[in-house]
Write an enzyme that holds these catalytic residues in place. Sequence first.
Site, PDB file in Angstrom:
ATOM      1  N   GLY A   1     -24.786  12.124 -17.835  1.00  0.00           N
ATOM      2  CA  GLY A   1     -23.692  12.715 -18.601  1.00  0.00           C
ATOM      3  C   GLY A   1     -23.851  14.218 -18.704  1.00  0.00           C
TER       4      GLY A   1
ATOM      5  N   GLY B   1     -21.762  16.243 -20.642  1.00  0.00           N
ATOM      6  CA  GLY B   1     -21.053  16.807 -21.798  1.00  0.00           C
ATOM      7  C   GLY B   1     -22.013  17.659 -22.607  1.00  0.00           C
ATOM      8  N   GLY B   2     -21.596  18.063 -23.796  1.00  0.00           N
ATOM      9  CA  GLY B   2     -22.434  18.925 -24.619  1.00  0.00           C
ATOM     10  C   GLY B   2     -23.829  18.351 -24.829  1.00  0.00           C
TER      11      GLY B   2
ATOM     12  N   GLY C   1     -25.491  16.042 -23.081  1.00  0.00           N
ATOM     13  CA  GLY C   1     -26.267  15.932 -21.852  1.00  0.00           C
ATOM     14  C   GLY C   1     -26.786  17.289 -21.400  1.00  0.00           C
TER      15      GLY C   1
ATOM     16  CG  PHE D   1     -14.038  21.543 -40.790  1.00  0.00           C
ATOM     17  CD1 PHE D   1     -13.147  22.527 -40.381  1.00  0.00           C
ATOM     18  CD2 PHE D   1     -14.341  20.508 -39.911  1.00  0.00           C
ATOM     19  CE1 PHE D   1     -12.587  22.473 -39.106  1.00  0.00           C
ATOM     20  CE2 PHE D   1     -13.784  20.457 -38.642  1.00  0.00           C
ATOM     21  CZ  PHE D   1     -12.905  21.429 -38.240  1.00  0.00           C
TER      22      PHE D   1
ATOM     23  CG  ASP E   1     -18.936   4.227 -18.307  1.00  0.00           C
ATOM     24  OD1 ASP E   1     -18.097   3.373 -18.657  1.00  0.00           O
ATOM     25  OD2 ASP E   1     -18.713   5.107 -17.456  1.00  0.00           O
TER      26      ASP E   1
ATOM     27  CD  GLN F   1     -13.800  10.975 -38.033  1.00  0.00           C
ATOM     28  OE1 GLN F   1     -13.995  11.814 -37.162  1.00  0.00           O
ATOM     29  NE2 GLN F   1     -14.357  11.037 -39.222  1.00  0.00           N
TER      30      GLN F   1
ATOM     31  CG  HIS G   1      -8.509  13.688 -36.376  1.00  0.00           C
ATOM     32  ND1 HIS G   1      -7.461  14.387 -36.923  1.00  0.00           N
ATOM     33  CD2 HIS G   1      -9.575  14.526 -36.372  1.00  0.00           C
ATOM     34  CE1 HIS G   1      -7.903  15.613 -37.236  1.00  0.00           C
ATOM     35  NE2 HIS G   1      -9.171  15.718 -36.912  1.00  0.00           N
TER      36      HIS G   1
ATOM     37  CG  LEU H   1      -7.759  16.826 -32.865  1.00  0.00           C
ATOM     38  CD1 LEU H   1      -7.777  15.636 -33.791  1.00  0.00           C
ATOM     39  CD2 LEU H   1      -9.157  17.360 -32.672  1.00  0.00           C
TER      40      LEU H   1
ATOM     41  CD  GLU I   1     -11.355  18.011 -41.043  1.00  0.00           C
ATOM     42  OE1 GLU I   1     -11.421  17.000 -40.314  1.00  0.00           O
ATOM     43  OE2 GLU I   1     -12.077  18.201 -42.014  1.00  0.00           O
TER      44      GLU I   1
ATOM     45  NE  ARG J   1     -12.104  15.011 -39.055  1.00  0.00           N
ATOM     46  CZ  ARG J   1     -12.692  15.504 -37.978  1.00  0.00           C
ATOM     47  NH1 ARG J   1     -13.282  14.689 -37.129  1.00  0.00           N
ATOM     48  NH2 ARG J   1     -12.686  16.790 -37.750  1.00  0.00           N
TER      49      ARG J   1
ATOM     50  CG  HIS K   1     -11.211  12.174 -33.649  1.00  0.00           C
ATOM     51  ND1 HIS K   1     -10.828  12.979 -32.612  1.00  0.00           N
ATOM     52  CD2 HIS K   1     -12.060  12.912 -34.413  1.00  0.00           C
ATOM     53  CE1 HIS K   1     -11.405  14.168 -32.735  1.00  0.00           C
ATOM     54  NE2 HIS K   1     -12.175  14.147 -33.798  1.00  0.00           N
TER      55      HIS K   1
ATOM     56  CD  GLU L   1     -17.564  10.265 -29.668  1.00  0.00           C
ATOM     57  OE1 GLU L   1     -17.338  11.429 -29.318  1.00  0.00           O
ATOM     58  OE2 GLU L   1     -16.678   9.434 -29.935  1.00  0.00           O
TER      59      GLU L   1
ATOM     60  NE  ARG M   1     -17.139  13.181 -35.661  1.00  0.00           N
ATOM     61  CZ  ARG M   1     -16.487  14.294 -35.345  1.00  0.00           C
ATOM     62  NH1 ARG M   1     -17.048  15.475 -35.526  1.00  0.00           N
ATOM     63  NH2 ARG M   1     -15.271  14.251 -34.867  1.00  0.00           N
TER      64      ARG M   1
ATOM     65  CG  LEU N   1     -18.836  20.211 -31.552  1.00  0.00           C
ATOM     66  CD1 LEU N   1     -17.975  21.466 -31.547  1.00  0.00           C
ATOM     67  CD2 LEU N   1     -18.932  19.644 -30.138  1.00  0.00           C
TER      68      LEU N   1
HETATM   69  C1  LIG Z   1     -10.134  16.227 -29.502  1.00  0.00           C
HETATM   70  C2  LIG Z   1     -11.494  16.240 -30.105  1.00  0.00           C
HETATM   71  C3  LIG Z   1     -11.843  17.248 -30.993  1.00  0.00           C
HETATM   72  C4  LIG Z   1     -13.111  17.286 -31.552  1.00  0.00           C
HETATM   73  N1  LIG Z   1     -13.421  18.310 -32.398  1.00  0.00           N
HETATM   74  C5  LIG Z   1     -14.673  18.375 -32.915  1.00  0.00           C
HETATM   75  C6  LIG Z   1     -15.052  19.466 -33.745  1.00  0.00           C
HETATM   76  O1  LIG Z   1     -14.270  20.366 -34.008  1.00  0.00           O
HETATM   77  N2  LIG Z   1     -16.294  19.513 -34.226  1.00  0.00           N
HETATM   78  C7  LIG Z   1     -17.200  18.548 -33.932  1.00  0.00           C
HETATM   79  O2  LIG Z   1     -18.315  18.662 -34.398  1.00  0.00           O
HETATM   80  N3  LIG Z   1     -16.871  17.511 -33.144  1.00  0.00           N
HETATM   81  C8  LIG Z   1     -15.638  17.389 -32.632  1.00  0.00           C
HETATM   82  N4  LIG Z   1     -15.305  16.343 -31.821  1.00  0.00           N
HETATM   83  C9  LIG Z   1     -16.314  15.349 -31.463  1.00  0.00           C
HETATM   84  C10 LIG Z   1     -17.195  15.860 -30.355  1.00  0.00           C
HETATM   85  O3  LIG Z   1     -16.507  16.774 -29.551  1.00  0.00           O
HETATM   86  C11 LIG Z   1     -17.660  14.751 -29.424  1.00  0.00           C
HETATM   87  O4  LIG Z   1     -18.227  13.739 -30.170  1.00  0.00           O
HETATM   88  C12 LIG Z   1     -18.705  15.265 -28.482  1.00  0.00           C
HETATM   89  O5  LIG Z   1     -18.199  16.346 -27.765  1.00  0.00           O
HETATM   90  C13 LIG Z   1     -19.192  14.232 -27.532  1.00  0.00           C
HETATM   91  O6  LIG Z   1     -20.088  14.843 -26.627  1.00  0.00           O
HETATM   92  P1  LIG Z   1     -20.939  14.027 -25.635  1.00  0.00           P
HETATM   93  O7  LIG Z   1     -21.794  14.979 -24.897  1.00  0.00           O
HETATM   94  O8  LIG Z   1     -21.611  12.929 -26.342  1.00  0.00           O
HETATM   95  O9  LIG Z   1     -19.875  13.346 -24.663  1.00  0.00           O
HETATM   96  P2  LIG Z   1     -18.837  13.960 -23.621  1.00  0.00           P
HETATM   97  O10 LIG Z   1     -18.608  15.385 -23.794  1.00  0.00           O
HETATM   98  O11 LIG Z   1     -17.678  13.041 -23.633  1.00  0.00           O
HETATM   99  O12 LIG Z   1     -19.591  13.795 -22.265  1.00  0.00           O
HETATM  100  C14 LIG Z   1     -19.831  12.569 -21.669  1.00  0.00           C
HETATM  101  C15 LIG Z   1     -20.413  12.825 -20.307  1.00  0.00           C
HETATM  102  O13 LIG Z   1     -20.920  11.640 -19.780  1.00  0.00           O
HETATM  103  C16 LIG Z   1     -20.510  11.470 -18.465  1.00  0.00           C
HETATM  104  N5  LIG Z   1     -20.471  10.045 -18.199  1.00  0.00           N
HETATM  105  C17 LIG Z   1     -19.849   9.091 -18.916  1.00  0.00           C
HETATM  106  N6  LIG Z   1     -20.039   7.901 -18.349  1.00  0.00           N
HETATM  107  C18 LIG Z   1     -20.793   8.108 -17.248  1.00  0.00           C
HETATM  108  C19 LIG Z   1     -21.306   7.262 -16.230  1.00  0.00           C
HETATM  109  N7  LIG Z   1     -21.087   5.958 -16.240  1.00  0.00           N
HETATM  110  N8  LIG Z   1     -22.016   7.820 -15.253  1.00  0.00           N
HETATM  111  C20 LIG Z   1     -22.251   9.152 -15.209  1.00  0.00           C
HETATM  112  N9  LIG Z   1     -21.794   9.980 -16.147  1.00  0.00           N
HETATM  113  C21 LIG Z   1     -21.078   9.462 -17.147  1.00  0.00           C
HETATM  114  C22 LIG Z   1     -19.196  12.166 -18.384  1.00  0.00           C
HETATM  115  O14 LIG Z   1     -18.969  12.607 -17.094  1.00  0.00           O
HETATM  116  C23 LIG Z   1     -19.394  13.332 -19.325  1.00  0.00           C
HETATM  117  O15 LIG Z   1     -19.948  14.403 -18.616  1.00  0.00           O
HETATM  118  C24 LIG Z   1     -14.036  16.274 -31.253  1.00  0.00           C
HETATM  119  C25 LIG Z   1     -13.690  15.263 -30.375  1.00  0.00           C
HETATM  120  C26 LIG Z   1     -12.433  15.229 -29.804  1.00  0.00           C
HETATM  121  C27 LIG Z   1     -12.074  14.116 -28.893  1.00  0.00           C
END
Ligand SMILES: Cc1cc2nc3c(=O)[nH]c(=O)nc-3n(C[C@H](O)[C@H](O)[C@H](O)COP(=O)(O)OP(=O)(O)OC[C@H]3O[C@@H](n4cnc5c(N)ncnc54)[C@H](O)[C@@H]3O)c2cc1C
Lengths: 608, 131, 279, 121
Positions: free
Chosen positions: A10, A12-13, A15, A113, A214, A233, A235, A245, A248, A281, A346, A370, A381, A387
């Site tokens: 993964g 995302g943030g 990972g 917030f 996954d 949650q 939203h 979204l 907030e 929320r 959300h 997440e 939450r 974040l």
């Molecule tokens: C619209 C929105 C607004 C938000 N606003 C806020 C906020 O203001 N403040 C706050 O604190 N939080 C906020 N959140 C929550 C927060 O952004 C998320 O919980 C957080 O970004 C999730 O990060 P993550 O790294 O866990 O997952 P993600 O960023 O979703 O990354 C998941 C990663 O896993 C990879 N992946 C998934 N499955 C597989 C697989 N099978 N094989 C290989 N790779 C895979 C994907 O490619 C991706 O790179 C918000 C969420 C949303 C949806």
Amino acid sequence: MYEHDVIVVGGGGSGLRAAIGAHEAGADVAIVTKLHPVRSHTGAAEGGINAALREGDDWELHAYDTVKGGDYIVDAPAAETLAQDAPENVVQLENWGMPFSREEDGRMSQRPFGGLSFPRTTYAGAETGHHLLHTLYEQVVKRGITVYDEWYVTRLAVTDEDDPNDRSCHGVVAWDIQTGEIEGFRGRDGVVLATGGDGQVFDHTTNAVANTADGVAMAYRAGVPIEDMEFVQFHPTTLPSTGVLISEGTRGEGGILYNGEGERLMYEYGYATNDGELASRDVVARGELTEINAGRGVDDEYVHLDMRHLGEERIVDRLENILHLAEDFEGVDGLENPMPVKPGHHYEMGGIETNENGETCVDGLYAVGEAACVSVHGSNRLGGNALPELLVFGARAGKHAAGEDLGEPEIPVGKTEGDEGIEESDVDFPVEPGALAASSAVVSGDSPEGVVDAALEAETERIEGLLEKDEGVNHADVRSKIQKSMTDNVNVFREEGAIEEALETIREAREEYEDVSVADKSRTFNTDLQHTIETRNVIDTAELIAMGALAREEFRGAHWRKEYQERRDDEWLKHTMISWNDGTPELWYRPALLEGENQTYEPKERHY
Amino acid sequence: MSQSHNRGLVEDFGRWREFSAGMWAWVFHKFTGWVLIGYLFTHIAVLSSALNGDAAYTQTLQGLEQLAVVRVLEVGLLAVAAFHILNGIRLLFIDLGVGTALDTQEKSFYASLILTGIIVVVSVPVFLEGL
Amino acid sequence: MSTQTPDTDDSDPQAERMARKDERAAEREEAASTPDVGDDAITLKVFRYDPEVADKQEPRFDTFHVPREPGITVLDALIYARDTYDSSLTFRHSCRQAVCGSDALFINGSQRLGCQTQIADLNDSETVRVEPLPHREVVKDLVVDMDHFYDQMDAVEPYFSPKEDPDGEQLQSRENREKIKMSTRCIWCGACMSSCNVAAGDNEYLGPAAINKAYRFYFDEREGEDRQEERLRIIEQEHGVWRCQTQFSCTTVCPKDIPLTEHIQELKREAVKQNLKFW
Amino acid sequence: MAERYSSFSSGSTRWFLQRVTAAFLVVTLAFHFLLLHFFHHAPEITFSGSHARYSVPAYFVTMVLFLAAATFHGTNGIYNALVNQGVTGTPKRVAKWVLVVAGVLVFVQGIRVALALTGGA
Ligand SMILES: Cc1cc2nc3c(=O)[nH]c(=O)nc-3n(C[C@H](O)[C@H](O)[C@H](O)COP(=O)(O)OP(=O)(O)OC[C@H]3O[C@@H](n4cnc5c(N)ncnc54)[C@H](O)[C@@H]3O)c2cc1C
Ligand code: HEM
Ligand code: SF4
Ligand code: F3S
Ligand code: FES
């Protein structure tokens, strides 16, 4: 086979932060991700990052708000770690160049917030997540960390001892989406799951199409307990047509909610007396939906969020992105008109059970973000707390996997018979949950490489099987069936009969899935195959949510039950745990840890 | 990605209809620039008749000017030069950071087109005079 | 907390509302499905190519009819076509809200994000022609190879790197943040690169997105002046800023409204200024 | 990709000169056109007329500069256009030298013409 010290699944943030953490601790780390990192859904986060940075605020207040916001089934050591480590992590981001919004004196801006006793949400416009994600990715590039992008991880390489606590994870199996090649990845020191949320379980969500849980499903089937999944949650402010979204932050800056009759609903109907729109929320989401259900919504569907009174200058300065979103995705000019909003899925508070170091009960397997549940969010939450969770626990897990000593964790993981407080559930499900036949995603092998190879073999067989099958059900039909049922039955308002219905539908979906086939036979960029595999994860995750929701007979945080209108602390100050158990899921409980460093968090009534 | 497909130049077809003003300006400026440099070479070649004495020079020039094609081509040259100059000025301003907003640059492009048109129309009598 | 209770009497307003909603949805569905090619259906023409599938090796266009819903976007239409008619229809997408940059496509002759483009807003909203981004190799259907784009991004050292590690929170003036604000919005969609004819011709040209990324760091006052010079060195190489011919195509298509041409021009001036100093 | 370059090959000089010559050409080209098409009419150009003009040193110098500027501007413009089209390696080097040689030839020939027009009669 590809080999690295640490494999992060993964980009995302969470990972990215884990990878940087592992790299800082000296490991050779690689990220395997189905989306290119900058496409991850962290980029959609708008509002901000909570951190006690300023005079007048301190980590204990942040921890307290977090425990209270989570309605007291937060594990105190996790909340305190979060609150303690968040400030340095946010400053770290700043040092990596993240373009935070600034005060007159040049310091990072913070805003109020929902549910916070101090305006500690540090933000970068209304696109904080975008900047966070890109800043972290920049650091990954800077460090030359290997990224396998558009590689889909389908399975973990976990050994098959009877007791999940004795198992260990040696890597993953992934498939290159562009070429169709399947490969084993060995993680010598550990595998970190950072796969994000589960929005695809519902049909109206702020989440991305790629958020199919996954990681949760893979860990679950490998024997790792999954925690607190019923706490989903919703939203309160999502755009009705797309689920996009409206942050907030809009309410944080002073936006007001009106029902169809033009009344300021949060006060008029007493959903929240002190904080109004800035109540937590779950409170606001229920308030809105009650209005809509009572016929006081607009078009029976939504309510209005008005920010016009803030004035153009302030809106453009701090919420410009909101203007674009409302315009592009709902055709509404937020400077001229109130924006239509309604509650939408959300965030998943629950996830893979971990401790403060991101470890699961399976040796070498970590989970963060997440997808994980270290339990800082409890049953609800607070905005701006996800974040910092990515940063704090991402960094910790990465470092720990790379061998850095972070001290003894206080949070236990794994189900150990006879452990203090562990109890079995006696809930009756209308249908048997779990697999149709005994199944489990673990393998035996005589060496770590052997385990990865065995997993690769098993997975190759499964994928070939899917591709070879000629006629069958299209995964999209199965997925939409789940989404519809979950949205109708396990939504903001939940009742026994409806949840049972959902479980029945999930069972049907499982049966249909047995017959699923992939129409596209090509090896090149086969998204049909990808979505088919994801759908199975969606089914398992939906079931986890519904099972937990049926079992929890109380109203806590985001989990509202028609039959049980109050929080029942004597009985329910405990986490829902579900173990796969070779296809016959077991539901059990572990008490919440409310013992903090300097205080015990005594459950109090939450009012806003 | 040995298997991927390269659409070559075909992919540009169907796009010209959607060209933005800046794109057209680029195409025209390029075209006019090439015409001008081409002309410069020809021009010097023609003027080289001066090396063969004054009569040759006068004859060559006046002989050429007698031809209607040459006159018409000269109008074309004027059009080309006028556009290149006007658009060139527009580009110089853009280089200085003036008028770089999308709509301003569009307007300035249309302005150079219109001005070119006016200059050409006004000059036609002068160029075709005495044919 | 009792205030949280919706009317718990026997009537179930939520169920009633859901029923009303389902009814409306059914009506819409009905309207859409009666003659598939109904007056109001959208005709979607989609580029198809797959190196492995015999009848797709030669690129072709497939036509799908998609019911017109209010506010339907090109991405919605593609998803509908895929889920209803042909599950092998392949395109990248994820966030559905213009932040992930996955679905930059060539829609009715111009680079646009599928999720951000409402069909009703297109010049021709009857027939929508969707192709993969031009000037990129096609991997399959609407999916293009983005590697070259990522390489160009990497080439500008796209990361914050001050000379010394900062000690605690660095200050940044509001003006300075404002200055770089637009440049930080890039979502790496590649639309700009695809629209630029120079980038199409000169493979080594850094391209608007990468130059914009360089701009974002060049003007970030927190990085310090020494770094500025090093950054300038990268962008003023032969295939850097000088290649830009101010076509403005990039600025026209950028879904995040980044004034790319302006940024590139500003860097050209910076480079000239620097070099004049040395003379 | 990001090849390091020495400041000699900097594109900035050529880019800058392209603008400087352009600015100069605006004036001279406009002057040239006005003078020889509107003030004097092209069909009436004779050797003696040209001779008279070239005998004014300021005019002579202006025309030489005009030629120099136009030659640089034109050939450099073409070179840029080629690089923009992705011409690299040997073709690029060849193009460069062909343009330089062509430019020099035009310029030399132009000077010879100008001298002929100045002296002559
Ligand atoms: C619209 C929105 C607004 C938000 N606003 C806020 C906020 O203001 N403040 C706050 O604190 N939080 C906020 N959140 C929550 C927060 O952004 C998320 O919980 C957080 O970004 C999730 O990060 P993550 O790294 O866990 O997952 P993600 O960023 O979703 O990354 C998941 C990663 O896993 C990879 N992946 C998934 N499955 C597989 C697989 N099978 N094989 C290989 N790779 C895979 C994907 O490619 C991706 O790179 C918000 C969420 C949303 C949806
Ligand atoms: C009269 C005033 C002129 C102005 C203001 C002017 C301006 C410009 C500018 C600014 C460019 C650069 C475009 C770019 O790189 O983005 C250019 C290109 C060019 N100019 Fe001129 N120019 C003038 C006259 C001429 C003349 C007299 C010639 C011919 C000798 C000429 C030939 C060219 C050529 C060949 C190009 C390159 C076109 C291309 O990119 O393919 N220009 N001009
Ligand atoms: S600059 Fe704009 S068009 Fe180019 S990649 Fe970034 S967001 Fe896309
Ligand atoms: S389209 Fe290309 S030429 Fe310059 S202004 Fe944009 S980079
Ligand atoms: S789907 Fe993410 S930008 Fe369109």
